[in-house]
Design a protein around this motif. Structure first.
Motif, PDB file in Angstrom:
ATOM      1  N   GLY A   1       0.768  -1.237   0.000  1.00 56.18           N
ATOM      2  CA  GLY A   1       0.000   0.000   0.000  1.00 56.18           C
ATOM      3  C   GLY A   1       0.797   1.285   0.000  1.00 56.18           C
ATOM      4  O   GLY A   1       0.217   2.373  -0.027  1.00 56.18           O
ATOM      5  N   TYR A   2       2.113   1.190   0.012  1.00 59.96           N
ATOM      6  CA  TYR A   2       2.937   2.393  -0.035  1.00 59.96           C
ATOM      7  C   TYR A   2       3.282   2.659  -1.502  1.00 59.96           C
ATOM      8  O   TYR A   2       4.238   2.094  -2.042  1.00 59.96           O
ATOM      9  CB  TYR A   2       4.204   2.199   0.809  1.00 59.96           C
ATOM     10  N   ASN A   3       2.501   3.485  -2.140  1.00 61.70           N
ATOM     11  CA  ASN A   3       2.583   3.585  -3.600  1.00 61.70           C
ATOM     12  C   ASN A   3       3.070   4.933  -4.127  1.00 61.70           C
ATOM     13  O   ASN A   3       2.986   5.194  -5.327  1.00 61.70           O
ATOM     14  CB  ASN A   3       1.230   3.250  -4.236  1.00 61.70           C
ATOM     15  N   LEU A   4       3.582   5.812  -3.255  1.00 57.42           N
ATOM     16  CA  LEU A   4       4.176   7.062  -3.720  1.00 57.42           C
ATOM     17  C   LEU A   4       5.693   6.964  -3.627  1.00 57.42           C
ATOM     18  O   LEU A   4       6.228   6.685  -2.554  1.00 57.42           O
ATOM     19  CB  LEU A   4       3.698   8.243  -2.867  1.00 57.42           C
ATOM     20  N   ARG A   5       6.374   7.182  -4.724  1.00 53.68           N
ATOM     21  CA  ARG A   5       7.845   7.114  -4.693  1.00 53.68           C
ATOM     22  C   ARG A   5       8.399   8.393  -4.063  1.00 53.68           C
ATOM     23  O   ARG A   5       8.044   9.511  -4.477  1.00 53.68           O
ATOM     24  CB  ARG A   5       8.404   6.935  -6.099  1.00 53.68           C
ATOM     25  N   LEU A   6       9.265   8.233  -3.075  1.00 54.27           N
ATOM     26  CA  LEU A   6       9.869   9.371  -2.388  1.00 54.27           C
ATOM     27  C   LEU A   6      11.198   9.739  -3.036  1.00 54.27           C
ATOM     28  O   LEU A   6      12.063   8.894  -3.223  1.00 54.27           O
ATOM     29  CB  LEU A   6      10.106   9.029  -0.913  1.00 54.27           C
ATOM     30  N   ASN A   7      11.343  11.013  -3.359  1.00 55.66           N
ATOM     31  CA  ASN A   7      12.555  11.512  -3.995  1.00 55.66           C
ATOM     32  C   ASN A   7      13.125  12.654  -3.178  1.00 55.66           C
ATOM     33  O   ASN A   7      12.385  13.343  -2.473  1.00 55.66           O
ATOM     34  CB  ASN A   7      12.233  12.019  -5.404  1.00 55.66           C
TER      35      ASN A   7
ATOM     36  N   MET B   1       8.559  14.811  -3.454  1.00 61.24           N
ATOM     37  CA  MET B   1       9.955  15.198  -3.292  1.00 61.24           C
ATOM     38  C   MET B   1      10.104  16.161  -2.125  1.00 61.24           C
ATOM     39  O   MET B   1       9.164  16.860  -1.758  1.00 61.24           O
ATOM     40  CB  MET B   1      10.484  15.879  -4.561  1.00 61.24           C
ATOM     41  N   PHE B   2      11.309  16.189  -1.550  1.00 55.12           N
ATOM     42  CA  PHE B   2      11.653  17.230  -0.585  1.00 55.12           C
ATOM     43  C   PHE B   2      13.125  17.576  -0.754  1.00 55.12           C
ATOM     44  O   PHE B   2      13.926  16.727  -1.153  1.00 55.12           O
ATOM     45  CB  PHE B   2      11.375  16.775   0.856  1.00 55.12           C
ATOM     46  N   THR B   3      13.482  18.813  -0.484  1.00 56.78           N
ATOM     47  CA  THR B   3      14.867  19.225  -0.566  1.00 56.78           C
ATOM     48  C   THR B   3      15.506  19.174   0.811  1.00 56.78           C
ATOM     49  O   THR B   3      14.870  19.465   1.821  1.00 56.78           O
ATOM     50  CB  THR B   3      15.001  20.643  -1.155  1.00 56.78           C
TER      51      THR B   3
ATOM     52  N   VAL C   1      12.048   8.237   7.022  1.00 57.14           N
ATOM     53  CA  VAL C   1      11.101   7.272   6.448  1.00 57.14           C
ATOM     54  C   VAL C   1      11.690   6.537   5.256  1.00 57.14           C
ATOM     55  O   VAL C   1      11.024   5.680   4.668  1.00 57.14           O
ATOM     56  CB  VAL C   1       9.776   7.952   6.037  1.00 57.14           C
ATOM     57  N   MET C   2      12.922   6.851   4.891  1.00 55.51           N
ATOM     58  CA  MET C   2      13.524   6.148   3.760  1.00 55.51           C
ATOM     59  C   MET C   2      13.748   4.674   4.105  1.00 55.51           C
ATOM     60  O   MET C   2      13.966   4.316   5.257  1.00 55.51           O
ATOM     61  CB  MET C   2      14.841   6.810   3.366  1.00 55.51           C
ATOM     62  N   GLY C   3      13.689   3.850   3.081  1.00 58.10           N
ATOM     63  CA  GLY C   3      13.667   2.405   3.259  1.00 58.10           C
ATOM     64  C   GLY C   3      14.866   1.836   3.994  1.00 58.10           C
ATOM     65  O   GLY C   3      16.014   2.171   3.701  1.00 58.10           O
ATOM     66  N   VAL C   4      14.595   0.960   4.953  1.00 56.99           N
ATOM     67  CA  VAL C   4      15.628   0.182   5.636  1.00 56.99           C
ATOM     68  C   VAL C   4      15.659  -1.214   5.007  1.00 56.99           C
ATOM     69  O   VAL C   4      14.612  -1.767   4.662  1.00 56.99           O
ATOM     70  CB  VAL C   4      15.330   0.081   7.153  1.00 56.99           C
TER      71      VAL C   4
ATOM     72  N   ASP D   1      22.975   0.369  -3.088  1.00 53.44           N
ATOM     73  CA  ASP D   1      23.338   0.041  -4.463  1.00 53.44           C
ATOM     74  C   ASP D   1      24.609  -0.786  -4.379  1.00 53.44           C
ATOM     75  O   ASP D   1      25.692  -0.276  -4.091  1.00 53.44           O
ATOM     76  CB  ASP D   1      23.568   1.337  -5.243  1.00 53.44           C
ATOM     77  N   LYS D   2      24.500  -2.069  -4.613  1.00 55.70           N
ATOM     78  CA  LYS D   2      25.638  -2.965  -4.393  1.00 55.70           C
ATOM     79  C   LYS D   2      26.810  -2.681  -5.324  1.00 55.70           C
ATOM     80  O   LYS D   2      27.970  -2.768  -4.918  1.00 55.70           O
ATOM     81  CB  LYS D   2      25.198  -4.414  -4.564  1.00 55.70           C
ATOM     82  N   VAL D   3      26.526  -2.361  -6.560  1.00 55.10           N
ATOM     83  CA  VAL D   3      27.607  -2.138  -7.518  1.00 55.10           C
ATOM     84  C   VAL D   3      28.272  -0.786  -7.261  1.00 55.10           C
ATOM     85  O   VAL D   3      29.490  -0.666  -7.203  1.00 55.10           O
ATOM     86  CB  VAL D   3      27.098  -2.217  -8.972  1.00 55.10           C
ATOM     87  N   GLY D   4      27.480   0.252  -7.089  1.00 54.23           N
ATOM     88  CA  GLY D   4      28.029   1.583  -6.875  1.00 54.23           C
ATOM     89  C   GLY D   4      28.511   1.821  -5.458  1.00 54.23           C
ATOM     90  O   GLY D   4      29.295   2.730  -5.200  1.00 54.23           O
ATOM     91  N   GLY D   5      28.014   1.004  -4.518  1.00 62.11           N
ATOM     92  CA  GLY D   5      28.443   1.139  -3.134  1.00 62.11           C
ATOM     93  C   GLY D   5      27.850   2.338  -2.425  1.00 62.11           C
ATOM     94  O   GLY D   5      28.429   2.840  -1.459  1.00 62.11           O
ATOM     95  N   SER D   6      26.707   2.808  -2.878  1.00 65.95           N
ATOM     96  CA  SER D   6      26.109   4.002  -2.287  1.00 65.95           C
ATOM     97  C   SER D   6      24.763   3.680  -1.659  1.00 65.95           C
ATOM     98  O   SER D   6      24.179   2.621  -1.895  1.00 65.95           O
ATOM     99  CB  SER D   6      25.930   5.082  -3.366  1.00 65.95           C
ATOM    100  N   ALA D   7      24.295   4.617  -0.842  1.00 66.82           N
ATOM    101  CA  ALA D   7      22.941   4.500  -0.309  1.00 66.82           C
ATOM    102  C   ALA D   7      21.937   4.688  -1.437  1.00 66.82           C
ATOM    103  O   ALA D   7      22.205   5.392  -2.413  1.00 66.82           O
ATOM    104  CB  ALA D   7      22.718   5.549   0.771  1.00 66.82           C
ATOM    105  N   VAL D   8      20.781   4.067  -1.310  1.00 70.45           N
ATOM    106  CA  VAL D   8      19.716   4.212  -2.304  1.00 70.45           C
ATOM    107  C   VAL D   8      18.758   5.306  -1.835  1.00 70.45           C
ATOM    108  O   VAL D   8      18.114   5.172  -0.803  1.00 70.45           O
ATOM    109  CB  VAL D   8      18.963   2.878  -2.500  1.00 70.45           C
ATOM    110  N   PHE D   9      18.689   6.373  -2.588  1.00 73.79           N
ATOM    111  CA  PHE D   9      17.864   7.524  -2.200  1.00 73.79           C
ATOM    112  C   PHE D   9      16.511   7.563  -2.905  1.00 73.79           C
ATOM    113  O   PHE D   9      15.654   8.368  -2.531  1.00 73.79           O
ATOM    114  CB  PHE D   9      18.603   8.825  -2.522  1.00 73.79           C
TER     115      PHE D   9
END
Length: 266
Positions: free
Chosen positions: A101-107, A190-192, A227-230, A241-249
């Motif tokens: 039910g969480y259907n809005l993508r957060l950017n 989105m939020f800045t 609230v970003m995904g754990v 991101d396993k290949v890039g080694g970064s957090a997924v935003f």
């Protein structure tokens, strides 16, 4: 001297720059600065159908080093070529946010006038944008029954309460004001960064037994990182991101809920 005057003289002094360039070149220097540099004529940028300024270095479409590296979580080698994959957890299992039910993508993004968490004490920057907002497309706002200026709280599968839990300092809701714009893709919000703080002088602090009063201007707006995904397997780190080694935003999906409470620490 006022801080804004100090800033202006340290970043731009016409008298000093004019002297350095010399009167003969000053107008040409201003011409270049106003245009961001000197550029090639458009008519000279192509050689027939090809770019005149070719990139003549090797481009690796296949990356052997990556292909010979195994994922430490699954034991499966990474792909040596570019591929498209849907968002996954650390065990390569599909995420369940949308199904639940969480259907809005957060950017999220950084505005040029508030690029860091530590820039909020810069009042000459706050004067340009005193706070941030939860940005949403008009189509999505209409579908959800929201309008410009509504207060909402953001929740996610990882944080269904939609709060910052700050231990002894208290709890702070991940809530803010909606701003309806056309510059956000329907189906997302989105939020800045840089706003919605409780540190950096935004709230009262005790230092050596003395209360240092906070300035509410430094805490305006919303910070939604909580609230970003754990990662559902590791449970103590963000999606990665396993290949890039970064957090997924950009792969967290959320919900919006009407909010009529206080956004302060409680």
């Amino acid at each position: 001297m006022r801080p804004d005057v100090i800033l202006r003289l340290t970043t731009y002094s016409e008298e000093r720059w004019r002297e350095a360039a010399g009167e003969q070149w000053w107008k040409k220097v201003v011409y270049l600065m106003n245009r961001g540099g000197r550029f090639q004529r458009y008519n000279d940028s192509y050689d027939g159908e090809k770019l005149a300024n070719a990139y003549d270095k090797q481009i690796n479409l296949y990356q052997e080093k990556t292909a010979r590296t195994k994922d430490s979580m699954t034991g499966i080698p990474f792909s040596g070529i570019s591929i498209h994959e849907l968002p996954k957890d650390s065990l390569d299992r599909p995420l369940q946010d949308v199904e639940k039910g969480y259907n809005l993508r957060l950017n999220t993004f950084k505005r040029s006038t508030m690029t860091k968490s530590r820039t909020n004490p810069a009042y000459w920057l706050l004067a340009i944008h005193p706070q941030n907002y939860i940005l949403i497309n008009r189509i999505t706002a209409n579908e959800l029954g929201y309008k410009e200026g509504d207060m909402v709280k953001i929740t996610s599968l990882s944080n269904p309460e939609g709060i910052w839990d700050l231990g002894e300092m208290g709890k702070k809701p991940v809530a803010g004001q909606l701003k309806v714009i056309e510059g956000v893709r329907p189906g997302g919000i989105m939020f800045t960064l840089g706003y919605g703080q409780w540190g950096n002088g935004a709230t009262d602090m005790m230092v050596d037994g003395q209360v240092i009063k906070g300035d509410e201007r430094r805490g305006r707006g919303i910070h939604a990182n909580a609230v970003m995904g754990v990662d559902p397997h590791l449970k103590n780190t963000c999606l990665s991101d396993k290949v890039g080694g970064s957090a997924v935003f950009y792969d967290t999906h959320v919900k919006l809920e009407p909010f009529d409470g206080d956004t302060a620490l409680v």
